[in-house]
Motif scaffolding. Structure first.
Motif, PDB file in Angstrom:
ATOM      1  N   SER A 113       0.870  -1.089   0.280  1.00  0.00           N
ATOM      2  CA  SER A 113      -0.051  -0.263   0.138  1.00  0.00           C
ATOM      3  C   SER A 113       0.798   0.864   0.162  1.00  0.00           C
ATOM      4  N   PHE A 114       1.904   1.143   0.850  1.00  0.00           N
ATOM      5  CA  PHE A 114       3.142   2.369   0.894  1.00  0.00           C
ATOM      6  C   PHE A 114       4.019   1.956   0.238  1.00  0.00           C
ATOM      7  N   ASP A 115       4.318   1.168  -0.672  1.00  0.00           N
ATOM      8  CA  ASP A 115       4.820   1.625  -1.689  1.00  0.00           C
ATOM      9  C   ASP A 115       5.242   0.202  -2.234  1.00  0.00           C
ATOM     10  N   GLU A 116       4.962   0.486  -3.566  1.00  0.00           N
ATOM     11  CA  GLU A 116       4.370  -0.513  -4.926  1.00  0.00           C
ATOM     12  C   GLU A 116       6.154  -1.389  -5.419  1.00  0.00           C
ATOM     13  N   ASP A 117       6.324  -0.179  -5.411  1.00  0.00           N
ATOM     14  CA  ASP A 117       8.282  -0.611  -5.775  1.00  0.00           C
ATOM     15  C   ASP A 117       9.194  -1.173  -5.659  1.00  0.00           C
ATOM     16  N   ALA A 118       8.899  -0.690  -3.893  1.00  0.00           N
ATOM     17  CA  ALA A 118       9.784  -1.027  -2.738  1.00  0.00           C
ATOM     18  C   ALA A 118       9.643  -2.968  -2.711  1.00  0.00           C
ATOM     19  N   ALA A 119       8.263  -2.848  -2.754  1.00  0.00           N
ATOM     20  CA  ALA A 119       7.645  -4.619  -2.580  1.00  0.00           C
ATOM     21  C   ALA A 119       7.504  -5.019  -3.462  1.00  0.00           C
ATOM     22  N   ALA A 120       8.197  -4.532  -4.686  1.00  0.00           N
ATOM     23  CA  ALA A 120       8.475  -5.853  -5.639  1.00  0.00           C
ATOM     24  C   ALA A 120       9.638  -6.445  -5.472  1.00  0.00           C
ATOM     25  N   VAL A 121      10.789  -5.137  -5.295  1.00  0.00           N
ATOM     26  CA  VAL A 121      12.201  -5.164  -5.729  1.00  0.00           C
ATOM     27  C   VAL A 121      12.702  -6.389  -4.588  1.00  0.00           C
ATOM     28  N   SER A 122      11.982  -6.242  -2.632  1.00  0.00           N
ATOM     29  CA  SER A 122      11.755  -7.282  -1.089  1.00  0.00           C
ATOM     30  C   SER A 122      11.524  -8.286  -1.786  1.00  0.00           C
ATOM     31  N   GLY A 123      10.699  -8.746  -3.429  1.00  0.00           N
ATOM     32  CA  GLY A 123      10.437 -10.206  -4.066  1.00  0.00           C
ATOM     33  C   GLY A 123       9.418 -10.364  -3.674  1.00  0.00           C
ATOM     34  N   LEU A 124       8.222  -8.999  -3.359  1.00  0.00           N
ATOM     35  CA  LEU A 124       6.922  -9.789  -2.830  1.00  0.00           C
ATOM     36  C   LEU A 124       5.846  -9.406  -4.015  1.00  0.00           C
ATOM     37  N   PRO A 125       5.518 -11.124  -4.305  1.00  0.00           N
ATOM     38  CA  PRO A 125       4.761 -11.288  -4.951  1.00  0.00           C
ATOM     39  C   PRO A 125       3.871 -10.154  -5.238  1.00  0.00           C
ATOM     40  N   THR A 126       3.983  -9.014  -6.086  1.00  0.00           N
ATOM     41  CA  THR A 126       2.690  -7.248  -6.175  1.00  0.00           C
ATOM     42  C   THR A 126       1.638  -8.123  -6.777  1.00  0.00           C
ATOM     43  N   ARG A 127       1.732  -8.706  -8.506  1.00  0.00           N
ATOM     44  CA  ARG A 127       0.017  -9.336  -8.255  1.00  0.00           C
ATOM     45  C   ARG A 127      -0.680  -9.715  -8.005  1.00  0.00           C
ATOM     46  N   TYR A 128       0.186 -10.822  -7.268  1.00  0.00           N
ATOM     47  CA  TYR A 128      -0.890 -11.529  -6.603  1.00  0.00           C
ATOM     48  C   TYR A 128      -1.669 -11.064  -5.195  1.00  0.00           C
ATOM     49  N   PHE A 129      -0.703  -9.990  -4.948  1.00  0.00           N
ATOM     50  CA  PHE A 129      -1.287  -9.427  -3.829  1.00  0.00           C
ATOM     51  C   PHE A 129      -2.200  -8.127  -4.381  1.00  0.00           C
ATOM     52  N   ASN A 130      -1.848  -7.220  -5.551  1.00  0.00           N
ATOM     53  CA  ASN A 130      -3.033  -6.398  -6.725  1.00  0.00           C
ATOM     54  C   ASN A 130      -4.171  -7.148  -6.896  1.00  0.00           C
ATOM     55  N   PHE A 131      -4.529  -8.609  -7.273  1.00  0.00           N
ATOM     56  CA  PHE A 131      -5.863  -9.817  -7.992  1.00  0.00           C
ATOM     57  C   PHE A 131      -6.648  -9.527  -6.624  1.00  0.00           C
ATOM     58  N   MET A 132      -5.413  -9.801  -5.007  1.00  0.00           N
ATOM     59  CA  MET A 132      -6.491 -10.148  -3.592  1.00  0.00           C
ATOM     60  C   MET A 132      -7.572  -8.992  -3.544  1.00  0.00           C
ATOM     61  N   ILE A 133      -6.660  -7.474  -2.817  1.00  0.00           N
ATOM     62  CA  ILE A 133      -7.486  -6.584  -2.975  1.00  0.00           C
ATOM     63  C   ILE A 133      -8.316  -6.143  -3.285  1.00  0.00           C
ATOM     64  N   SER A 134      -7.942  -6.636  -4.806  1.00  0.00           N
ATOM     65  CA  SER A 134      -9.200  -6.376  -6.074  1.00  0.00           C
ATOM     66  C   SER A 134     -10.211  -7.213  -6.195  1.00  0.00           C
ATOM     67  N   ILE A 135      -9.906  -8.592  -5.375  1.00  0.00           N
ATOM     68  CA  ILE A 135     -10.628  -9.344  -5.370  1.00  0.00           C
ATOM     69  C   ILE A 135     -11.502  -9.259  -4.030  1.00  0.00           C
ATOM     70  N   LEU A 136     -11.502  -9.016  -2.824  1.00  0.00           N
ATOM     71  CA  LEU A 136     -11.514  -9.284  -1.562  1.00  0.00           C
ATOM     72  C   LEU A 136     -12.367  -7.303  -1.490  1.00  0.00           C
ATOM     73  N   THR A 137     -12.286  -6.724  -2.733  1.00  0.00           N
ATOM     74  CA  THR A 137     -13.101  -5.105  -2.822  1.00  0.00           C
ATOM     75  C   THR A 137     -14.428  -5.788  -3.390  1.00  0.00           C
ATOM     76  N   ALA A 138     -13.992  -6.264  -4.221  1.00  0.00           N
ATOM     77  CA  ALA A 138     -15.572  -6.521  -5.563  1.00  0.00           C
ATOM     78  C   ALA A 138     -15.955  -7.680  -4.722  1.00  0.00           C
ATOM     79  N   LEU A 139     -15.719  -8.738  -3.262  1.00  0.00           N
ATOM     80  CA  LEU A 139     -16.128  -9.353  -2.745  1.00  0.00           C
ATOM     81  C   LEU A 139     -17.693  -8.310  -1.540  1.00  0.00           C
TER      82      LEU A 139
END
Length: 268
Positions: A156-182
């Motif tokens: 939420s605060f720094d997506e680029d830093a999250a990606a650099v640290s190895g976080l699967p940002t695409r997965y979490f982006n989809f997760m947030i979007s799907i939870l919001t849709a629910l």
């Protein structure tokens, strides 16, 4: 206050309290990621699904949920296609949702009155199936946030830093979007598609005004939303007001009060 003893009002109160937890939590993540308008987009797409549900005789909320989830995938795809103009994805999907809803409305004029309840909210008509669905969504959202709080904070605060640290940002982006849709899909019967974005964004605005940490922000959004939902439902029940509109107006009043208090302390 005899209305509190009525079964339909008790169901409304339970549904409102549950949504008062999930909607502002998801809204906080959306606001921090500069995606606050996604609430409007998914709610409009959900209404198209609701209209199709009435047209085909399928449970409207379920069809609206499927439409909202499909829209989240479309938004993510368009965000990747227009990286520099990511907000275009939200505008395109919203336009498509409104257009599809209008077409479905014209095809099924007989159910327009029923759909109006989903536009402006019909919390007093919640039934057992609605409450079960809202309860399931609440559990799913709380589990997801509880298990991935650190990852969601970083994203939420720094997506680029999250990606650099190895976080699967695409997965979490989809997760947030799907939870919001629910959350949006089960919220539209409570506050209505035209007002659901207020429940997502205004508590978050309140937290940004007074909270000094991420943890305080989480607590603030839930407290503000629950106050507005409970007090709004009581006011609407006693004075025969529109529940969704009353809740949203209370949220705005709370925000104005918090902003005025912050201004007073900052200048004092």
């Amino acid at each position: 206050m005899d209305i509190v003893t009525l079964e339909f009002f008790q169901r409304a109160l339970i549904g409102g309290i549950l949504i008062g937890v999930t909607a502002p939590l998801m809204g906080l993540f959306l606001v921090l990621r500069r995606l606050s308008m996604i609430g409007d987009t998914l709610s409009h797409v959900s209404i198209a699904g609701v209209a199709l549900g009435f047209l085909t005789g399928v449970y409207p909320v379920a069809v609206g949920l499927l439409f909202a989830i499909a829209a989240t995938f479309a938004i993510e795809k368009l965000r990747k296609a227009y990286k520099t103009y990511a907000e275009l994805s939200i505008a395109i999907i919203m336009s498509g949702g409104v257009a599809l809803a209008s077409l479905l409305f014209s095809m099924g004029k007989g159910f327009n009155v029923s759909v109006t309840g989903y536009l402006f909210g019909s919390i007093y008509t919640l039934d057992t199936l609605d409450l079960v669905l809202i309860g399931i969504v609440t559990v799913v959202v709380l589990l997801a946030i509880g298990l991935h709080a650190k990852e969601l904070f970083l994203l939420s605060f720094d997506e680029d830093a999250a990606a650099v640290s190895g976080l699967p940002t695409r997965y979490f982006n989809f997760m947030i979007s799907i939870l919001t849709a629910l959350v949006i899909s089960v919220s539209i019967k409570i506050v209505g598609a035209l007002l659901v974005s207020a429940l997502l964004t205004i508590p978050a605005a309140c937290s940004l005004a007074v909270a000094r940490s991420f943890r305080q922000s989480i607590v603030t959004v839930v407290v503000v939303a629950e106050l507005a939902v409970v007090i709004g439902l009581l006011m609407a029940g006693v004075w025969n007001l529109a529940p969704g509109g009353t809740i949203v107006m209370l949220l705005i009043v709370i925000l104005l009060l918090l902003l005025s208090v912050r201004k007073k302390f900052s200048t004092g």
